[in-house]
Design an enzyme around this catalytic site. Structure first.
Site, PDB file in Angstrom:
ATOM      1  N   HIS A  57       0.986  -1.158  -0.036  1.00 14.25           N
ATOM      2  CA  HIS A  57       0.039   0.130  -0.010  1.00 14.25           C
ATOM      3  C   HIS A  57       1.018   1.516   0.018  1.00 14.25           C
ATOM      4  O   HIS A  57       1.497   1.249   1.008  1.00 14.25           O
ATOM      5  CB  HIS A  57      -1.366   0.027   1.298  1.00 14.25           C
ATOM      6  CG  HIS A  57      -2.225   1.084   0.886  1.00 14.25           C
ATOM      7  ND1 HIS A  57      -3.108   0.471   0.984  1.00 14.25           N
ATOM      8  CD2 HIS A  57      -1.583   2.440   1.338  1.00 14.25           C
ATOM      9  CE1 HIS A  57      -3.654   2.325   0.755  1.00 14.25           C
ATOM     10  NE2 HIS A  57      -3.290   3.146   1.262  1.00 14.25           N
ATOM     11  N   HIS A  59       1.736   5.426  -2.625  1.00 15.69           N
ATOM     12  CA  HIS A  59       1.570   6.408  -2.964  1.00 15.69           C
ATOM     13  C   HIS A  59       2.347   6.363  -3.726  1.00 15.69           C
ATOM     14  O   HIS A  59       2.676   8.193  -3.373  1.00 15.69           O
ATOM     15  CB  HIS A  59       0.161   7.511  -2.495  1.00 15.69           C
ATOM     16  CG  HIS A  59      -0.630   7.230  -2.261  1.00 15.69           C
ATOM     17  ND1 HIS A  59      -1.765   6.838  -2.702  1.00 15.69           N
ATOM     18  CD2 HIS A  59      -1.544   6.509  -0.849  1.00 15.69           C
ATOM     19  CE1 HIS A  59      -3.047   6.732  -1.806  1.00 15.69           C
ATOM     20  NE2 HIS A  59      -2.581   6.140  -0.953  1.00 15.69           N
ATOM     21  N   GLN A 152      -9.374   9.219  -5.849  1.00 14.00           N
ATOM     22  CA  GLN A 152      -9.358  10.169  -5.060  1.00 14.00           C
ATOM     23  C   GLN A 152     -10.364  10.407  -4.668  1.00 14.00           C
ATOM     24  O   GLN A 152     -10.172  11.283  -3.352  1.00 14.00           O
ATOM     25  CB  GLN A 152      -7.932  10.513  -4.293  1.00 14.00           C
ATOM     26  CG  GLN A 152      -7.540  11.950  -3.662  1.00 14.00           C
ATOM     27  CD  GLN A 152      -6.352  10.953  -2.478  1.00 14.00           C
ATOM     28  OE1 GLN A 152      -5.883  10.607  -2.557  1.00 14.00           O
ATOM     29  NE2 GLN A 152      -7.472  11.234  -1.306  1.00 14.00           N
ATOM     30  N   HIS A 210      -9.201   1.690  -0.496  1.00 10.34           N
ATOM     31  CA  HIS A 210      -9.393   2.310   0.346  1.00 10.34           C
ATOM     32  C   HIS A 210     -10.260   2.292   1.369  1.00 10.34           C
ATOM     33  O   HIS A 210     -11.952   3.302   0.347  1.00 10.34           O
ATOM     34  CB  HIS A 210      -8.690   3.900   0.755  1.00 10.34           C
ATOM     35  CG  HIS A 210      -7.606   4.126   0.062  1.00 10.34           C
ATOM     36  ND1 HIS A 210      -6.665   3.730  -1.276  1.00 10.34           N
ATOM     37  CD2 HIS A 210      -6.242   4.755   0.162  1.00 10.34           C
ATOM     38  CE1 HIS A 210      -5.367   4.431  -1.049  1.00 10.34           C
ATOM     39  NE2 HIS A 210      -5.163   4.840   0.461  1.00 10.34           N
ATOM     40  N   GLU A 213     -10.915   4.497   5.948  1.00  9.04           N
ATOM     41  CA  GLU A 213     -10.067   4.898   6.341  1.00  9.04           C
ATOM     42  C   GLU A 213     -11.580   6.354   7.507  1.00  9.04           C
ATOM     43  O   GLU A 213     -10.976   7.809   6.827  1.00  9.04           O
ATOM     44  CB  GLU A 213      -9.205   5.744   5.602  1.00  9.04           C
ATOM     45  CG  GLU A 213      -8.054   6.430   6.193  1.00  9.04           C
ATOM     46  CD  GLU A 213      -7.002   6.793   5.329  1.00  9.04           C
ATOM     47  OE1 GLU A 213      -6.646   6.761   4.018  1.00  9.04           O
ATOM     48  OE2 GLU A 213      -6.033   7.097   6.011  1.00  9.04           O
ATOM     49  N   ASP A 309       2.195   3.245   2.865  1.00  6.99           N
ATOM     50  CA  ASP A 309       1.976   4.293   2.676  1.00  6.99           C
ATOM     51  C   ASP A 309       2.122   5.626   1.741  1.00  6.99           C
ATOM     52  O   ASP A 309       1.791   5.882   1.118  1.00  6.99           O
ATOM     53  CB  ASP A 309       0.085   4.764   3.859  1.00  6.99           C
ATOM     54  CG  ASP A 309      -0.686   5.119   3.375  1.00  6.99           C
ATOM     55  OD1 ASP A 309      -1.442   5.588   1.866  1.00  6.99           O
ATOM     56  OD2 ASP A 309      -1.955   5.382   4.109  1.00  6.99           O
ATOM     57  N   TRP A 315       0.485  13.869   3.469  1.00  9.95           N
ATOM     58  CA  TRP A 315      -0.120  13.333   3.941  1.00  9.95           C
ATOM     59  C   TRP A 315       1.078  13.153   5.407  1.00  9.95           C
ATOM     60  O   TRP A 315       0.633  12.743   6.386  1.00  9.95           O
ATOM     61  CB  TRP A 315      -0.844  11.982   3.666  1.00  9.95           C
ATOM     62  CG  TRP A 315      -1.511  12.234   3.036  1.00  9.95           C
ATOM     63  CD1 TRP A 315      -3.327  12.659   3.511  1.00  9.95           C
ATOM     64  CD2 TRP A 315      -1.972  12.292   1.055  1.00  9.95           C
ATOM     65  NE1 TRP A 315      -4.006  13.216   2.470  1.00  9.95           N
ATOM     66  CE2 TRP A 315      -3.196  12.674   0.849  1.00  9.95           C
ATOM     67  CE3 TRP A 315      -0.592  12.360   0.272  1.00  9.95           C
ATOM     68  CZ2 TRP A 315      -3.241  13.165  -0.312  1.00  9.95           C
ATOM     69  CZ3 TRP A 315      -1.370  12.532  -0.671  1.00  9.95           C
ATOM     70  CH2 TRP A 315      -2.051  12.730  -1.018  1.00  9.95           C
TER      71      TRP A 315
HETATM   72 FE   FE2 Z   1      -3.519   5.201   1.482  1.00 10.70          FE
END
Ligand code: FE2
Length: 427
Positions: A57, A59, A152, A210, A213, A309, A315
């Site tokens: 997982h 990005h 997203q 996803h 979350e 992630d 993030w």
């Molecule tokens: Fe993610």
């Protein structure tokens, strides 16, 4: 005659004193005191030889963009999404490719040789998709890069996302993604799960959403995901990522949910570094941890993984492609402190995610790919404790990265002149 031989290796399952003979990119022999010459021999010295780390997982379209166009000062998920929205129109293909390749260099140095990356498809240019498809091609000799078409800003919520997602899959993106909890309503979220699973079934693809979350215990899209998986017959092909709402769910409800996931063969990926930072932000005290229920899922035989992630993006400001750091955080947050649970944490960054990604020929066994990492640690628990140095990273039987042993020099009266942390055990 072998191309490469590793001698005196300890394997993650506890077997010791093994030699590994490699021929033509495959593991040709695995036994103690292996006879036969080799082009190159590496003495593992009794230390741990593991299959490569796997991150299922990530990005990669956003990685290493920290500070562009501004920093996430609140640390909140929603500010991260906002900053990413500001950055998207400014992205260039060259810059995304350059950052992704730099991340892959870092990953290789850390023995991380398989990555599943989500790629945002909510962009009419599909710039990230094009860029990461190019990166996938370029890194193919050393990293298995799997891409997920990730809406997203919502499959239904973002205008045009349905078409863009299908276009991304037509272009060669491997896995169907989604974000049901970000759709406008619970009903839209559930409908997106159904639609995305149907797309995967029709195209013969895997699914990785996803999912939930959020700290809202009533975010129950994982239930729909398990249901649709079962209904459509996608068993063993679907992963739920994050699943943080499960942390806050009622125990009685979870006691029904976990068997449903097990029955459907839905796997789960927690992202401990990110979610320990992002979840519980509406709490005062006590603050919820927000990581999904990994130890409980393991008792139901659900395949689980820890993912990284994010690394240095809107993030998450930190990270260094070190899956041992990820496992360490997951171990602490999940209170997985028994000997067995700590060993399981190592599996959650190796064999678990390898299974989720359907990697072929993974693991230290005869006939499998000669991909492995020699660590400066005696066993998986010590590897996590020390975030052990990657002494040699081997891909298809070739050393593609190496590092010196980590050792400090000391100048202390009456004490040793040097210190190797991996030799500092209980005594
Ligand atoms: Fe993610």
């Amino acid at each position: 005659m072998f191309d490469l031989k590793l001698t005196n290796a300890t394997l993650p399952d506890g077997r010791t004193g093994l030699d590994i003979g490699i021929r033509q990119g495959r593991i040709a022999a695995l036994e103690p005191k292996l006879a036969g010459e080799a082009g190159q021999t590496i003495d593992a010295g009794g230390q741990l030889v593991s299959p490569p780390f796997v991150d299922c997982h990530f990005h990669m379209d956003a990685t290493l963009s920290l500070g562009l166009p501004r920093y996430n000062e609140s640390g909140l998920l929603l500010e991260g999404i906002q900053i990413w929205g500001e950055l998207k129109p400014l992205l260039t293909q060259d810059a995304v490719i350059e950052r992704a390749l730099a991340y892959c260099d870092l990953a290789v140095s850390q023995g991380l040789l398989a990555i599943r990356s989500h790629v945002d498809i909510c962009d009419t240019r599909l710039l990230g998709v094009e860029a990461l498809l190019e990166v996938k091609k370029r890194v193919a000799p050393y990293i298995d890069l799997q891409l997920v078409a990730f809406p997203q800003d919502g499959y239904y919520r973002y205008p045009g996302a349905i078409d863009l997602l299908n276009r991304a899959l037509d272009m060669g993106v491997d896995v169907v993604g989604g974000i049901p909890h970000f759709e406008r309503t619970m009903a839209d979220g559930a409908a997106s799960v159904k639609a995305l699973c149907e797309i995967a079934e029709k195209r013969g693809l895997l699914v990785d959403l996803h999912c939930d979350e959020t700290d809202d215990p009533l975010s129950r899209h994982i239930e729909t995901l398990a249901y649709e998986t079962q209904r459509i017959g996608l068993n063993g092909r679907v992963n739920g990522s994050h699943l943080t709402s499960m942390h806050s769910m009622d125990n009685y409800y979870v006691s029904k949910l976990l068997p449903l996931m097990a029955e459907a063969g839905v796997s789960a990926t927690a992202n401990p570094l990110i979610n320990i930072g992002i979840q519980g932000r509406h709490d005062t005290y006590p603050k919820r941890r927000g990581m999904t229920r990994i130890p409980e899922m393991l008792t139901y035989g659900i395949t689980c993984a820890f993912g990284h992630d994010c690394v240095m993006d809107p993030w998450y400001s930190l990270g260094q492609a070190d899956m041992l750091e990820v496992a360490s955080m997951g171990l602490h947050v999940g209170q997985m402190t028994s000997r067995e649970a700590m060993r399981q944490c190592f599996e959650l960054i190796t064999s678990g995610p390898a299974k989720i990604m359907h990697l072929d020929g993974y693991g230290i066994a005869v006939g499998n790919k000669a991909d492995m990492v020699l660590l400066q640690a005696a066993d998986p628990i010590e590897a996590i404790r020390l975030k052990a140095a990657r002494l040699a990273v081997i891909k298809s039987g070739k050393v593609i990265a190496s590092a010196p042993r980590r050792e400090s020099t000391l100048d202390l009266p009456g004490r040793p002149a040097s210190l190797d942390a991996s030799r500092t055990g209980p005594r």
